[in-house]
Design a protein around this motif. Structure first.
Motif, PDB file in Angstrom:
ATOM      1  N   LEU A 252      16.122  13.579 -11.088  1.00 16.76           N
ATOM      2  CA  LEU A 252      14.981  13.915 -10.227  1.00 16.76           C
ATOM      3  C   LEU A 252      14.229  12.648  -9.841  1.00 16.76           C
ATOM      4  O   LEU A 252      13.877  12.453  -8.670  1.00 16.76           O
ATOM      5  N   MET A 253      14.003  11.765 -10.797  1.00 12.77           N
ATOM      6  CA  MET A 253      13.300  10.527 -10.487  1.00 12.77           C
ATOM      7  C   MET A 253      14.147   9.609  -9.613  1.00 12.77           C
ATOM      8  O   MET A 253      13.633   8.966  -8.707  1.00 12.77           O
ATOM      9  N   LEU A 254      15.449   9.560  -9.847  1.00 13.12           N
ATOM     10  CA  LEU A 254      16.313   8.768  -8.964  1.00 13.12           C
ATOM     11  C   LEU A 254      16.251   9.301  -7.540  1.00 13.12           C
ATOM     12  O   LEU A 254      16.181   8.533  -6.583  1.00 13.12           O
ATOM     13  N   PHE A 255      16.284  10.615  -7.412  1.00 11.37           N
ATOM     14  CA  PHE A 255      16.225  11.231  -6.086  1.00 11.37           C
ATOM     15  C   PHE A 255      14.900  10.915  -5.402  1.00 11.37           C
ATOM     16  O   PHE A 255      14.878  10.518  -4.235  1.00 11.37           O
ATOM     17  N   THR A 256      13.797  11.078  -6.114  1.00 11.51           N
ATOM     18  CA  THR A 256      12.498  10.844  -5.480  1.00 11.51           C
ATOM     19  C   THR A 256      12.263   9.371  -5.167  1.00 11.51           C
ATOM     20  O   THR A 256      11.699   9.057  -4.131  1.00 11.51           O
ATOM     21  N   THR A 257      12.723   8.473  -6.037  1.00 16.72           N
ATOM     22  CA  THR A 257      12.522   7.053  -5.746  1.00 16.72           C
ATOM     23  C   THR A 257      13.403   6.590  -4.603  1.00 16.72           C
ATOM     24  O   THR A 257      13.094   5.605  -3.938  1.00 16.72           O
ATOM     25  N   SER A 258      14.490   7.303  -4.344  1.00 16.78           N
ATOM     26  CA  SER A 258      15.374   6.932  -3.243  1.00 16.78           C
ATOM     27  C   SER A 258      14.946   7.549  -1.914  1.00 16.78           C
ATOM     28  O   SER A 258      14.979   6.888  -0.879  1.00 16.78           O
ATOM     29  N   PHE A 259      14.572   8.817  -1.945  1.00 16.69           N
ATOM     30  CA  PHE A 259      14.351   9.525  -0.698  1.00 16.69           C
ATOM     31  C   PHE A 259      12.897   9.684  -0.286  1.00 16.69           C
ATOM     32  O   PHE A 259      12.616   9.904   0.883  1.00 16.69           O
ATOM     33  N   LEU A 260      11.959   9.571  -1.208  1.00 20.53           N
ATOM     34  CA  LEU A 260      10.550   9.677  -0.835  1.00 20.53           C
ATOM     35  C   LEU A 260      10.114   8.563   0.111  1.00 20.53           C
ATOM     36  O   LEU A 260       9.398   8.840   1.083  1.00 20.53           O
ATOM     37  N   PRO A 261      10.533   7.304  -0.084  1.00 25.33           N
ATOM     38  CA  PRO A 261      10.177   6.288   0.913  1.00 25.33           C
ATOM     39  C   PRO A 261      10.744   6.587   2.296  1.00 25.33           C
ATOM     40  O   PRO A 261      10.097   6.332   3.313  1.00 25.33           O
ATOM     41  N   LEU A 262      11.957   7.158   2.356  1.00 22.58           N
ATOM     42  CA  LEU A 262      12.538   7.499   3.643  1.00 22.58           C
ATOM     43  C   LEU A 262      11.757   8.610   4.343  1.00 22.58           C
ATOM     44  O   LEU A 262      11.498   8.561   5.548  1.00 22.58           O
ATOM     45  N   VAL A 263      11.364   9.617   3.571  1.00 22.27           N
ATOM     46  CA  VAL A 263      10.592  10.733   4.126  1.00 22.27           C
ATOM     47  C   VAL A 263       9.231  10.242   4.604  1.00 22.27           C
ATOM     48  O   VAL A 263       8.744  10.644   5.657  1.00 22.27           O
ATOM     49  N   ALA A 264       8.631   9.340   3.829  1.00 22.10           N
ATOM     50  CA  ALA A 264       7.317   8.805   4.215  1.00 22.10           C
ATOM     51  C   ALA A 264       7.416   8.013   5.520  1.00 22.10           C
ATOM     52  O   ALA A 264       6.527   8.061   6.359  1.00 22.10           O
ATOM     53  N   LYS A 265       8.505   7.270   5.713  1.00 23.61           N
ATOM     54  CA  LYS A 265       8.683   6.493   6.948  1.00 23.61           C
ATOM     55  C   LYS A 265       8.935   7.410   8.133  1.00 23.61           C
ATOM     56  O   LYS A 265       8.525   7.104   9.252  1.00 23.61           O
TER      57      LYS A 265
ATOM     58  N   GLN B 158       0.828  -1.202   0.000  1.00 18.91           N
ATOM     59  CA  GLN B 158       0.000   0.000   0.000  1.00 18.91           C
ATOM     60  C   GLN B 158       0.865   1.256   0.000  1.00 18.91           C
ATOM     61  O   GLN B 158       0.573   2.223  -0.713  1.00 18.91           O
ATOM     62  N   ASP B 159       1.926   1.243   0.806  1.00 18.01           N
ATOM     63  CA  ASP B 159       2.820   2.404   0.863  1.00 18.01           C
ATOM     64  C   ASP B 159       3.486   2.664  -0.486  1.00 18.01           C
ATOM     65  O   ASP B 159       3.558   3.808  -0.935  1.00 18.01           O
ATOM     66  N   TYR B 160       3.966   1.607  -1.132  1.00 19.31           N
ATOM     67  CA  TYR B 160       4.646   1.794  -2.409  1.00 19.31           C
ATOM     68  C   TYR B 160       3.677   2.211  -3.511  1.00 19.31           C
ATOM     69  O   TYR B 160       4.048   2.988  -4.389  1.00 19.31           O
ATOM     70  N   LEU B 161       2.452   1.732  -3.474  1.00 22.33           N
ATOM     71  CA  LEU B 161       1.461   2.214  -4.442  1.00 22.33           C
ATOM     72  C   LEU B 161       1.207   3.706  -4.254  1.00 22.33           C
ATOM     73  O   LEU B 161       1.123   4.458  -5.229  1.00 22.33           O
ATOM     74  N   LYS B 162       1.105   4.131  -3.009  1.00 24.15           N
ATOM     75  CA  LYS B 162       0.895   5.549  -2.716  1.00 24.15           C
ATOM     76  C   LYS B 162       2.100   6.370  -3.180  1.00 24.15           C
ATOM     77  O   LYS B 162       1.940   7.429  -3.791  1.00 24.15           O
ATOM     78  N   LEU B 163       3.304   5.874  -2.927  1.00 25.67           N
ATOM     79  CA  LEU B 163       4.506   6.588  -3.345  1.00 25.67           C
ATOM     80  C   LEU B 163       4.621   6.667  -4.861  1.00 25.67           C
ATOM     81  O   LEU B 163       5.047   7.689  -5.404  1.00 25.67           O
ATOM     82  N   LEU B 164       4.230   5.599  -5.550  1.00 21.07           N
ATOM     83  CA  LEU B 164       4.265   5.636  -7.018  1.00 21.07           C
ATOM     84  C   LEU B 164       3.294   6.682  -7.559  1.00 21.07           C
ATOM     85  O   LEU B 164       3.603   7.389  -8.521  1.00 21.07           O
ATOM     86  N   LYS B 165       2.154   6.812  -6.933  1.00 19.35           N
ATOM     87  CA  LYS B 165       1.184   7.837  -7.350  1.00 19.35           C
ATOM     88  C   LYS B 165       1.732   9.231  -7.099  1.00 19.35           C
ATOM     89  O   LYS B 165       1.573  10.133  -7.934  1.00 19.35           O
ATOM     90  N   ILE B 166       2.401   9.434  -5.966  1.00 19.83           N
ATOM     91  CA  ILE B 166       3.001  10.738  -5.667  1.00 19.83           C
ATOM     92  C   ILE B 166       4.100  11.060  -6.673  1.00 19.83           C
ATOM     93  O   ILE B 166       4.175  12.188  -7.184  1.00 19.83           O
ATOM     94  N   GLU B 167       4.928  10.095  -6.985  1.00 15.44           N
ATOM     95  CA  GLU B 167       6.002  10.316  -7.946  1.00 15.44           C
ATOM     96  C   GLU B 167       5.457  10.584  -9.345  1.00 15.44           C
ATOM     97  O   GLU B 167       5.992  11.435 -10.065  1.00 15.44           O
TER      98      GLU B 167
END
Length: 127
Positions: free
Chosen positions: A111-124, A10-19
């Protein structure tokens, strides 16, 4: 399926939508400012985003065979697929789209590398 894996899905689906929303918004703003050159930015974003989506699918959503149930095996296979797909997409763009702006292309990619790397960390950290 464990509750932890279900929550991670669920978290990764939400993050993919945000990205994806970030990709669309930044691309539209750049298109308004720069015009058609923004296609290079979009292609760079897609070269980083599509392999990440394939990786998330490989880890969480595909049906695993009975002999391949190890999460680490799936992780390493997914990483390998992600790298190969990234390389192929970059080659296709560099060879197949002659009107590209390399600065915008790699800006979108990073930008996509940055968001795919750091957005999960920020969400946690928020949770």
């Amino acid at each position: 399926m464990s509750a932890v894996i279900k929550r991670a899905k669920q978290d990764y689906l939400k993050l993919l939508k945000i990205e994806l929303a970030l990709l669309v918004i930044t691309s539209l703003i750049l298109a308004l400012v720069k015009g058609w050159v923004a296609i290079s930015f979009v292609l760079g974003c897609l070269a980083g985003f599509v392999p990440y989506c394939v990786f998330v699918y490989w880890i969480f959503f595909r049906q695993k065979s009975a002999k391949n149930r190890s999460p680490m095996t799936a992780f390493y296979q997914g990483e390998g697929i992600k790298w190969v797909l990234t390389i192929l997409l970059i080659i296709v763009v560099l060879k197949g789209y002659p009107q590209r702006d390399l600065g915008l292309f790699f800006s979108g990619y990073f930008l996509m590398l940055f968001t795919t790397s750091f957005l999960p960390l920020v969400a946690k950290l928020k949770a």
